[in-house]
Enzyme design. Structure first.
Site, PDB file in Angstrom:
ATOM      1  N   ALA A   1       0.794  -1.222   0.000  1.00 51.11           N
ATOM      2  CA  ALA A   1       0.000   0.000   0.000  1.00 51.11           C
ATOM      3  C   ALA A   1       0.835   1.286   0.000  1.00 51.11           C
ATOM      4  O   ALA A   1       0.572   2.221  -0.747  1.00 51.11           O
ATOM      5  CB  ALA A   1      -0.925  -0.016   1.211  1.00 51.11           C
TER       6      ALA A   1
ATOM      7  N   ARG B   1      -5.753  -0.160  -8.536  1.00 46.32           N
ATOM      8  CA  ARG B   1      -5.952  -1.123  -7.455  1.00 46.32           C
ATOM      9  C   ARG B   1      -7.037  -0.588  -6.523  1.00 46.32           C
ATOM     10  O   ARG B   1      -6.792   0.356  -5.757  1.00 46.32           O
ATOM     11  CB  ARG B   1      -4.640  -1.390  -6.706  1.00 46.32           C
ATOM     12  CG  ARG B   1      -3.542  -1.858  -7.648  1.00 46.32           C
ATOM     13  CD  ARG B   1      -2.622  -2.883  -7.123  1.00 46.32           C
ATOM     14  NE  ARG B   1      -3.153  -3.970  -6.372  1.00 46.32           N
ATOM     15  CZ  ARG B   1      -2.414  -4.706  -5.527  1.00 46.32           C
ATOM     16  NH1 ARG B   1      -1.134  -4.423  -5.372  1.00 46.32           N
ATOM     17  NH2 ARG B   1      -2.939  -5.720  -4.871  1.00 46.32           N
TER      18      ARG B   1
ATOM     19  N   CYS C   1       2.709 -11.962   3.633  1.00 44.73           N
ATOM     20  CA  CYS C   1       2.841 -11.056   2.484  1.00 44.73           C
ATOM     21  C   CYS C   1       4.112 -10.207   2.596  1.00 44.73           C
ATOM     22  O   CYS C   1       5.099 -10.636   3.222  1.00 44.73           O
ATOM     23  CB  CYS C   1       1.587 -10.197   2.326  1.00 44.73           C
ATOM     24  SG  CYS C   1       1.460  -9.454   0.673  1.00 44.73           S
TER      25      CYS C   1
ATOM     26  N   ASP D   1      -3.835  -2.629   4.137  1.00 49.71           N
ATOM     27  CA  ASP D   1      -4.107  -1.890   2.908  1.00 49.71           C
ATOM     28  C   ASP D   1      -5.197  -0.873   3.143  1.00 49.71           C
ATOM     29  O   ASP D   1      -5.201   0.189   2.530  1.00 49.71           O
ATOM     30  CB  ASP D   1      -4.509  -2.862   1.791  1.00 49.71           C
ATOM     31  CG  ASP D   1      -3.289  -3.586   1.281  1.00 49.71           C
ATOM     32  OD1 ASP D   1      -2.629  -3.067   0.376  1.00 49.71           O
ATOM     33  OD2 ASP D   1      -2.942  -4.626   1.856  1.00 49.71           O
TER      34      ASP D   1
HETATM   35  C1  RUB Z   1       0.546  -6.081   0.091  1.00 46.30           C
HETATM   36  C2  RUB Z   1       0.005  -6.170   1.477  1.00 46.30           C
HETATM   37  C3  RUB Z   1       0.734  -5.411   2.559  1.00 46.30           C
HETATM   38  C4  RUB Z   1       0.074  -4.048   2.729  1.00 46.30           C
HETATM   39  C5  RUB Z   1       0.878  -3.142   3.654  1.00 46.30           C
HETATM   40  O1  RUB Z   1      -0.384  -6.533  -0.876  1.00 46.30           O
HETATM   41  O2  RUB Z   1      -1.016  -6.764   1.739  1.00 46.30           O
HETATM   42  O3  RUB Z   1       0.633  -6.076   3.772  1.00 46.30           O
HETATM   43  O4  RUB Z   1      -0.050  -3.427   1.478  1.00 46.30           O
HETATM   44  O5  RUB Z   1       2.101  -2.789   3.074  1.00 46.30           O
HETATM   45  P1  RUB Z   1       0.001  -6.425  -2.443  1.00 46.30           P
HETATM   46  P2  RUB Z   1       2.886  -1.448   3.515  1.00 46.30           P
HETATM   47  O6  RUB Z   1       1.294  -7.161  -2.630  1.00 46.30           O
HETATM   48  O7  RUB Z   1      -1.159  -7.056  -3.150  1.00 46.30           O
HETATM   49  O8  RUB Z   1       0.126  -4.969  -2.804  1.00 46.30           O
HETATM   50  O9  RUB Z   1       3.147  -1.596   4.961  1.00 46.30           O
HETATM   51  O10 RUB Z   1       4.133  -1.466   2.676  1.00 46.30           O
HETATM   52  O11 RUB Z   1       2.001  -0.312   3.192  1.00 46.30           O
END
Ligand code: RUB
Length: 305
Positions: free
Chosen positions: A18, A59, A124, A193
């Site tokens: 995100a 997205r 993830c 997200d």
């Molecule tokens: C990525 C995901 C991450 C969040 C938070 O999903 O679920 O846990 O986006 O990330 P995708 P951050 O790979 O589908 O984008 O902490 O970097 O914002």
């Protein structure tokens, strides 16, 4: 780099997570300004709104991108072309600086939850969780990370690689082995997200399943996130849209007659979340929402494309 290649990279997930998506999206507004052929202020504003539309369609489950782009477009100086361009560049700088600062604050707060000898479970790939892990390592703590591969796009491999590069022991599991990975874990740290007005945290598919297992084993679950992941649209009664991706990400050339559901995210119920750790502090989901309403008032505007 062209504006449309940033849009392509976000859609194809070359840029994922995100916050990285939000950063890339706001930076791309500078490209939109440079590429615009508009001769006057209203032409450039309309080009920027077109750019916003293209970004938002990449997205759907990414309010952080929407909040960030809205912040820039809300702060436009529309007196003349030079001022308008300057104001885009200035607001983009503000957003990036804010993300950098907040990730450090979140890492300071959340790293305190990692103790010497802890086993940290994550799923993830979240830049926020990586910052926390880095900070805990910097503090000299010895701990291990358990992580899941995150089918179908295997973002868990990115996490495992980055953790291993830091010299931290990491055990990598297939998603279906999460119970094994969690059994010996002390803490679950996931990113976010989106956060809805009911305090549900939306994160990568599997997150609620793992939070349920963690509850069974009495392991605390923290969602670590910038407060701009809050989705103000949910205040106006709109259900947060869960991104559904292409079937062939799961099974290329699947036999006919099989319908494949490729949900990218799921909602984690607030009852399963011990706390949301953000730059505002650690709060139970319902209290976090109250804090958001105090600190991020500007978000609460019903917006249409
Ligand atoms: C990525 C995901 C991450 C969040 C938070 O999903 O679920 O846990 O986006 O990330 P995708 P951050 O790979 O589908 O984008 O902490 O970097 O914002």
């Amino acid at each position: 780099m062209e504006f449309k290649s940033v849009v392509r990279d976000i859609k194809s997930m070359k840029v994922q997570g995100a916050e990285r998506i939000a950063r890339a999206a706001v930076e791309s507004l500078k490209l939109a300004v440079k590429e615009s052929k508009a001769k006057n202020v209203s032409g450039l504003v309309s080009d920027l709104h077109h750019a916003k539309k293209m970004l938002f369609l990449t997205r759907p489950t990414e309010p952080c991108m929407r909040n960030s782009v809205n912040y820039v477009l809300d702060n436009l100086q529309t007196d003349d072309m030079v001022e308008l361009k300057k104001s885009v560049f200035f607001a983009v700088g503000e957003v990036i600086e804010r993300f950098d600062k907040n990730q450090k604050i979140i890492a300071q707060i959340a790293s305190k939850k990692i103790k010497n000898g802890s086993v940290v479970f994550t799923h993830c790939h979240s830049s926020t969780i990586l910052e926390i892990i880095k900070e805990a390592k910097k503090q000299g703590k010895k701990f291990e990370v358990h992580n899941t591969e995150t089918r179908p796009r295997f973002q868990g491999r990115i996490t495992a690689k980055e953790v291993a590069q830091l010299g931290i022991p990491v055990r990598h599991f297939v998603d279906a082995a999460a119970r094994y990975a969690l059994k010996s874990a002390d803490i679950v740290l996931i990113g976010a997200d989106s956060i809805t007005t009911e305090g549900k945290v939306i994160n990568k598919i599997g997150s609620e399943l793992f939070a349920e297992i963690a509850k069974k084993f009495d392991i605390p679950v923290y969602a670590c996130t910038d407060s701009w992941k809050f989705d103000p649209d949910t205040v106006f009664g709109f259900e947060e849209e869960i991104e559904i991706r292409r079937e062939d990400e799961i099974w290329k050339r699947a036999p006919k007659g099989i319908k494949i559901d490729n949900y990218a995210f799921e909602k984690v119920s607030p009852e399963l979340i011990t706390g949301i750790i953000s730059e505002l502090g650690i709060y139970k989901p319902y209290i976090f929402i109250q804090e958001i309403k105090i600190h991020n008032k500007w978000m609460f505007k019903r917006r249409f494309f």
